[in-house]
Scaffold this motif. Structure first.
Motif, mmCIF file in Angstrom:
data_model
loop_
_atom_site.group_PDB
_atom_site.id
_atom_site.type_symbol
_atom_site.label_atom_id
_atom_site.label_comp_id
_atom_site.label_asym_id
_atom_site.label_seq_id
_atom_site.Cartn_x
_atom_site.Cartn_y
_atom_site.Cartn_z
ATOM 1 N N MET A 126 0.843 -1.194 0.000
ATOM 2 C CA MET A 126 0.000 0.000 0.000
ATOM 3 C C MET A 126 0.877 1.241 0.000
ATOM 4 N N SER A 127 0.577 2.204 -0.872
ATOM 5 C CA SER A 127 1.357 3.427 -0.963
ATOM 6 C C SER A 127 1.302 4.208 0.340
ATOM 7 N N GLU A 128 2.434 4.862 0.662
ATOM 8 C CA GLU A 128 2.511 5.613 1.912
ATOM 9 C C GLU A 128 1.497 6.748 1.967
ATOM 10 N N ASN A 129 1.203 7.353 0.810
ATOM 11 C CA ASN A 129 0.257 8.475 0.815
ATOM 12 C C ASN A 129 -1.163 8.043 0.465
ATOM 13 N N ALA A 130 -1.427 6.721 0.526
ATOM 14 C CA ALA A 130 -2.762 6.209 0.211
ATOM 15 C C ALA A 130 -3.753 6.676 1.265
ATOM 16 N N LEU A 131 -4.866 7.194 0.804
ATOM 17 C CA LEU A 131 -5.955 7.588 1.696
ATOM 18 C C LEU A 131 -6.977 6.452 1.791
ATOM 19 N N LEU A 132 -7.366 5.956 0.627
ATOM 20 C CA LEU A 132 -8.335 4.867 0.525
ATOM 21 C C LEU A 132 -7.695 3.779 -0.321
ATOM 22 N N HIS A 133 -7.716 2.561 0.190
ATOM 23 C CA HIS A 133 -7.077 1.447 -0.520
ATOM 24 C C HIS A 133 -8.060 0.286 -0.618
ATOM 25 N N VAL A 134 -8.218 -0.242 -1.824
ATOM 26 C CA VAL A 134 -9.149 -1.342 -2.085
ATOM 27 C C VAL A 134 -8.357 -2.526 -2.620
ATOM 28 N N ASN A 135 -8.575 -3.700 -2.056
ATOM 29 C CA ASN A 135 -7.818 -4.869 -2.482
ATOM 30 C C ASN A 135 -8.749 -6.063 -2.672
ATOM 31 N N ASN A 136 -8.844 -6.516 -3.925
ATOM 32 C CA ASN A 136 -9.585 -7.740 -4.240
ATOM 33 C C ASN A 136 -11.033 -7.686 -3.747
ATOM 34 N N LEU A 137 -11.701 -6.588 -4.046
ATOM 35 C CA LEU A 137 -13.086 -6.391 -3.616
ATOM 36 C C LEU A 137 -14.059 -6.909 -4.674
ATOM 37 N N SER A 138 -15.005 -7.719 -4.256
ATOM 38 C CA SER A 138 -16.095 -8.146 -5.126
ATOM 39 C C SER A 138 -17.376 -7.456 -4.684
ATOM 40 N N VAL A 139 -18.178 -7.073 -5.654
ATOM 41 C CA VAL A 139 -19.432 -6.377 -5.376
ATOM 42 C C VAL A 139 -20.580 -7.288 -5.795
ATOM 43 N N VAL A 140 -21.394 -7.677 -4.818
ATOM 44 C CA VAL A 140 -22.497 -8.606 -5.059
ATOM 45 C C VAL A 140 -23.790 -7.936 -4.617
ATOM 46 N N GLY A 184 -18.339 2.065 3.362
ATOM 47 C CA GLY A 184 -18.416 1.310 4.607
ATOM 48 C C GLY A 184 -19.809 0.851 4.948
ATOM 49 N N ALA A 185 -20.732 0.998 4.015
ATOM 50 C CA ALA A 185 -22.119 0.615 4.279
ATOM 51 C C ALA A 185 -22.277 -0.892 4.436
ATOM 52 N N ASP A 186 -21.410 -1.668 3.792
ATOM 53 C CA ASP A 186 -21.475 -3.123 3.857
ATOM 54 C C ASP A 186 -20.354 -3.631 4.755
ATOM 55 N N ALA A 187 -20.704 -4.153 5.903
ATOM 56 C CA ALA A 187 -19.701 -4.617 6.862
ATOM 57 C C ALA A 187 -18.877 -5.771 6.302
ATOM 58 N N ASN A 188 -19.464 -6.589 5.417
ATOM 59 C CA ASN A 188 -18.730 -7.720 4.850
ATOM 60 C C ASN A 188 -17.621 -7.271 3.909
ATOM 61 N N ALA A 189 -17.839 -6.125 3.243
ATOM 62 C CA ALA A 189 -16.841 -5.636 2.294
ATOM 63 C C ALA A 189 -15.777 -4.797 2.968
ATOM 64 N N SER A 190 -16.065 -4.302 4.158
ATOM 65 C CA SER A 190 -15.201 -3.297 4.755
ATOM 66 C C SER A 190 -13.808 -3.806 5.105
ATOM 67 N N SER A 191 -13.649 -5.131 5.202
ATOM 68 C CA SER A 191 -12.307 -5.661 5.447
ATOM 69 C C SER A 191 -11.427 -5.548 4.211
ATOM 70 N N LYS A 192 -12.037 -5.383 3.041
ATOM 71 C CA LYS A 192 -11.299 -5.230 1.783
ATOM 72 C C LYS A 192 -10.942 -3.781 1.487
ATOM 73 N N VAL A 193 -11.523 -2.869 2.254
ATOM 74 C CA VAL A 193 -11.314 -1.440 2.023
ATOM 75 C C VAL A 193 -10.619 -0.846 3.247
ATOM 76 N N HIS A 194 -9.475 -0.213 3.006
ATOM 77 C CA HIS A 194 -8.726 0.418 4.088
ATOM 78 C C HIS A 194 -8.775 1.937 3.932
ATOM 79 N N PHE A 195 -9.018 2.599 5.033
ATOM 80 C CA PHE A 195 -9.052 4.060 5.069
ATOM 81 C C PHE A 195 -8.007 4.511 6.084
ATOM 82 N N HIS A 196 -7.048 5.318 5.627
ATOM 83 C CA HIS A 196 -5.918 5.703 6.478
ATOM 84 C C HIS A 196 -5.209 4.470 7.053
ATOM 85 N N GLY A 197 -5.135 3.405 6.247
ATOM 86 C CA GLY A 197 -4.401 2.220 6.659
ATOM 87 C C GLY A 197 -5.154 1.263 7.559
ATOM 88 N N ARG A 198 -6.397 1.587 7.915
ATOM 89 C CA ARG A 198 -7.211 0.722 8.785
ATOM 90 C C ARG A 198 -8.426 0.209 8.019
#
Length: 265
Positions: free
Chosen positions: A1-15, A54-68
C-alpha cells in the motif's frame, strides 16, 4: 500500500441480490485526486461507491481508510472524514434548506458563529444562498441536488478557512451529483470540486456524463465485464476498445485544442 494512500481497495467483489456485479476491484486513492467512475447502467458503479463508504460490513475488510479496515471505524468517527452523496437524496420532512445544511455539522464541535460561516461559505460555492429559507420539498430537482451536495461537503469541512492541504485525509463519494443540473450549474459544481481537490480532498464521483467530467477528472475508472477495464488519466483510459467493451456499441473519440478527449456517437 502506498505511503500516501488515503483509501485502498484490495480484491473487492461487489455482489447485489446474489448477482456478482464486480470482481477483484483494486485501487489506491490519494489526497487531491478527482476520480471519475464510468460504466453502463447496472454495471455496479453505485454499488461500488456504497462498498467504499463502509455501508457493507462484509466488504469493509477489503477497504482500508488511512491504513485501517473500514470495519474498525465507528460510523460517527468515519463521518468526520468521509461523506457520501447518494444518487437521489431525499428528505421525508419539510425542513428549510438551512436546517438540512445544519444537520451536516451535528458531529462537529464549533460555535454557532463558526457553523454559520461554514454554511454561508458552502452555500455561496453552490449558489444556494437564496434557497436557505425555502422548504426543501418546494425546490426543483436541480436546486435540491445542489443543497444536498452542499450538505455532503459541509459534513467534512473542518472550517470556513480553506487553505492548501486543509482537506488532506478527507474523501467525498458522489453518485451522479450533476444529473439534474443545468449547464451553468454543472460547470460551477465541477469547478468547485476541483478547487476542493486542490486543497487536498479526494473525490470519487460516479457519472454518466463522460464529456462533462473528463476535463475536470484527474483519473478515470471505467467499469465493465464485471471488472475495471481501465484506471488511468482520462486521456489514457478513454479509447475505442475500452468504450466498446464497456458500452457494447461503437463510439468515436474527439480531441479539442487542449487535447481533452470527448466521446461521440
Amino acid at each position: 500500500m502506498s505511503e500516501n494512500a488515503l483509501l485502498h481497495v484490495n480484491n473487492l467483489s461487489v455482489v447485489k441480490a446474489d448477482r456478482t456485479l464486480l470482481n477483484n476491484i483494486r485501487g489506491t486513492f490519494a489526497p487531491g485526486e478527482f476520480v471519475a467512475i464510468i460504466g453502463e447502467n447496472g454495471c455496479g458503479k453505485s454499488s461500488l461507491l456504497s462498498e467504499l463508504s463502509g455501508a457493507d460490513a462484509n466488504a469493509s475488510s477489503k477497504v482500508h481508510f488511512h491504513g485501517r479496515p473500514l470495519q474498525h471505524y465507528r460510523m460517527s468517527e468515519l463521518a468526520n472524514f468521509r461523506a457520501v452523496m447518494q444518487q437521489t437524496p431525499t428528505t421525508p420532512f419539510g425542513f428549510l434548506s438551512a436546517e438540512v445544511l445544519e444537520l451536516a455539522r451535528n458531529q462537529i464541535t464549533e460555535s454557532p458563529a463558526q457553523r454559520q460561516s461554514c454554511i454561508e461559505l458552502v452555500a455561496k460555492w453552490f449558489e444556494i444562498s437564496h434557497l436557505l429559507t425555502r422548504n426543501i420539498q418546494s425546490l426543483s430537482g436541480g436546486e435540491c441536488q445542489r443543497v444536498f451536495l452542499a450538505k455532503t461537503v459541509l459534513q467534512i469541512l473542518p472550517s470556513a478557512q480553506i487553505r492548501q492541504q486543509e482537506l488532506n485525509g478527507r474523501v467525498l463519494l458522489l453518485d451522479e451529483p450533476t444529473s439534474a443540473l443545468d449547464l451553468r450549474h454543472q460547470k460551477i459544481v465541477m469547478q468547485t470540486l476541483v478547487r476542493l481537490c486542490q486543497a487536498g480532498l479526494c473525490i470519487l464521483c460516479v457519472s454518466h456524463d463522460i464529456n462533462l467530467i473528463t476535463p475536470y477528472a484527474s483519473r478515470m475508472m471505467i467499469l465493465g465485464e464485471k471488472r475495471c477495464l481501465a484506471d488511468a488519466s482520462p486521456a489514457e483510459a478513454l479509447n475505442q476498445d475500452v468504450l466498446r467493451r464497456c458500452f457494447h456499441t461503437q463510439l468515436q473519440l474527439l480531441k479539442n485544442e487542449h487535447q481533452t478527449v470527448f466521446v461521440t456517437h
